[in-house]
Design a protein around this motif. Structure first.
Motif, short mmCIF file in Angstrom:
data_model
loop_
_atom_site.label_atom_id
_atom_site.label_comp_id
_atom_site.label_asym_id
_atom_site.label_seq_id
_atom_site.Cartn_x
_atom_site.Cartn_y
_atom_site.Cartn_z
N GLN A 40 43.19 31.08 24.57
CA GLN A 40 44.43 31.80 24.85
C GLN A 40 44.32 33.30 24.57
O GLN A 40 45.26 34.04 24.80
N ALA A 41 43.16 33.75 24.07
CA ALA A 41 43.01 35.15 23.65
C ALA A 41 42.68 36.03 24.86
O ALA A 41 41.97 35.63 25.78
N TYR A 42 43.19 37.27 24.82
CA TYR A 42 42.95 38.21 25.90
C TYR A 42 43.05 39.63 25.37
O TYR A 42 43.55 39.89 24.27
N LEU A 43 42.55 40.57 26.16
CA LEU A 43 42.68 41.99 25.91
C LEU A 43 43.18 42.66 27.19
O LEU A 43 42.99 42.13 28.29
N PHE A 44 43.82 43.82 27.02
CA PHE A 44 44.17 44.64 28.17
C PHE A 44 43.22 45.83 28.23
O PHE A 44 42.96 46.48 27.21
N PHE A 45 42.69 46.10 29.40
CA PHE A 45 41.82 47.25 29.62
C PHE A 45 42.45 48.15 30.67
O PHE A 45 42.94 47.65 31.70
N ARG A 46 42.42 49.45 30.42
CA ARG A 46 42.98 50.39 31.39
C ARG A 46 41.99 50.59 32.54
O ARG A 46 40.86 51.02 32.33
N LYS A 106 44.68 42.74 32.47
CA LYS A 106 44.51 41.66 31.49
C LYS A 106 43.19 40.94 31.74
O LYS A 106 42.87 40.56 32.87
N VAL A 107 42.42 40.75 30.66
CA VAL A 107 41.14 40.04 30.74
C VAL A 107 41.12 38.96 29.67
O VAL A 107 41.27 39.26 28.48
N TRP A 108 40.94 37.73 30.08
CA TRP A 108 40.82 36.62 29.12
C TRP A 108 39.44 36.70 28.47
O TRP A 108 38.43 36.85 29.15
N LEU A 109 39.39 36.59 27.15
CA LEU A 109 38.11 36.68 26.44
C LEU A 109 37.15 35.59 26.91
O LEU A 109 35.94 35.80 26.96
N LYS A 110 37.67 34.43 27.24
CA LYS A 110 36.82 33.32 27.66
C LYS A 110 36.10 33.63 28.97
O LYS A 110 35.10 32.97 29.31
N ASP A 111 36.61 34.61 29.74
CA ASP A 111 36.00 34.95 31.03
C ASP A 111 34.93 36.03 30.92
O ASP A 111 34.23 36.31 31.90
N ILE A 112 34.81 36.67 29.76
CA ILE A 112 33.83 37.74 29.59
C ILE A 112 32.43 37.16 29.46
O ILE A 112 32.18 36.26 28.66
N LEU A 113 31.51 37.70 30.24
CA LEU A 113 30.09 37.31 30.17
C LEU A 113 29.34 38.23 29.22
O LEU A 113 28.68 37.79 28.29
N TYR A 114 29.44 39.53 29.50
CA TYR A 114 28.82 40.53 28.63
C TYR A 114 29.46 41.88 28.91
O TYR A 114 30.18 42.05 29.91
N ILE A 115 29.21 42.82 28.01
CA ILE A 115 29.79 44.17 28.13
C ILE A 115 28.67 45.18 27.99
O ILE A 115 27.86 45.10 27.05
N GLU A 116 28.65 46.12 28.90
CA GLU A 116 27.62 47.17 28.88
C GLU A 116 28.25 48.50 28.52
O GLU A 116 29.26 48.91 29.09
N PRO A 157 33.16 42.68 37.64
CA PRO A 157 33.15 43.71 36.59
C PRO A 157 34.34 44.66 36.67
O PRO A 157 34.91 44.86 37.75
N ILE A 158 34.71 45.23 35.53
CA ILE A 158 35.68 46.31 35.49
C ILE A 158 35.11 47.42 34.61
O ILE A 158 34.34 47.15 33.68
N VAL A 159 35.48 48.66 34.89
CA VAL A 159 35.03 49.80 34.10
C VAL A 159 36.26 50.43 33.45
O VAL A 159 37.28 50.65 34.11
N THR A 160 36.17 50.70 32.15
CA THR A 160 37.30 51.27 31.44
C THR A 160 36.81 52.29 30.42
O THR A 160 35.66 52.25 29.97
#
Length: 233
Positions: free
Chosen positions: A133-139, A146-156, A170-173
């Motif tokens: 149920q956890a998520y973060l908002f990215f501008r 809104k991005v669900w943490l469970k959907d994140i693969l990796y962050i560069e 991918p999204i860039v913020t």
């Protein structure tokens, strides 16, 4: 409602900030202090969620006040001098506004406050599926995505930006990788390189020098090898 504190010894500058705060429906002025010493007292007595802090003030400067606080609220610095810009970011301030402050620049600083607030991981749910149920908002551009943490693969990490690779693309913020490292739950995410954080649940395979996530081979930095070794145990 977000309770704000203005610490400003110039009456005109203080009045301008007050007028800006009054225009924002989510902000309210909790107190105005014309010295950092008085502000120290207010911070001990009241719950302050955002502080507008001048730097050059008599008796105690704004930066000296920050040094004295164990857990300062989010801070937006306001000053007539650009000289302190580099030093100020050692205190993890939200923004650095140079007087005279224009309303559009004020709004941009408030936007950074909202962005940081939305990046706080939600409180753990009592159920075992809290991570689901956890998520973060990215501008992204002009909106909060809104991005669900469970959907994140990796962050560069890309300097002052990050590229978040998810199951949906991918999204860039505008964010620092080190800041996300602090905010992401360590039981689900692992930094393996100065430029990469991986979702441990998405690891497909790994060696001592690389991790495969989402079909991509991600290098493992020398100083992060021990962390990866503990993950594999």
């Amino acid at each position: 409602m977000i309770h704000c504190l203005i610490v400003e010894d110039e009456p005109l500058a203080a009045e301008l900030l007050k007028s800006y705060i009054e225009k924002m429906p989510d902000l309210c002025l909790a107190a105005h202090c014309d010295s950092a010493v008085d502000a120290f007292g207010v911070l001990q007595r009241q719950q302050i969620e955002l502080m507008f802090l001048d730097i050059r003030m008599p008796r105690l400067t704004g930066l000296e006040l920050l040094k004295s606080l164990k857990n300062p609220p989010p801070v937006i610095l306001t000053t007539a001098y650009r000289d302190y810009a580099v030093e100020s970011y050692d205190y993890d301030v939200l923004d650095y506004l140079v007087k005279p402050i224009q309303f559009d620049r004020f709004l941009k600083a408030i936007g950074k406050f909202y962005q940081r607030q939305s990046a706080q991981p939600p409180a753990p749910a009592p159920a075992t599926d809290a991570f689901e149920q956890a998520y973060l908002f990215f501008r992204v551009d002009r909106e909060q995505q809104k991005v669900w943490l469970k959907d994140i693969l990796y962050i560069e990490g890309l300097g002052d930006y990050v590229k978040v690779f998810t199951a949906n693309g991918p999204i860039v913020t505008y964010e620092r990788l080190s800041y996300l490292e602090e905010k992401l739950p360590e039981e689900h995410f692992l930094r393996v390189h100065k430029s990469y954080i991986i979702a441990t649940g998405k690891v497909q395979s790994f060696t001592g020098s690389a991790v495969k996530v989402g079909g991509k081979q991600i290098p493992v930095g020398r100083m992060y090898k021990e962390r990866l070794a503990r993950f594999g145990r």
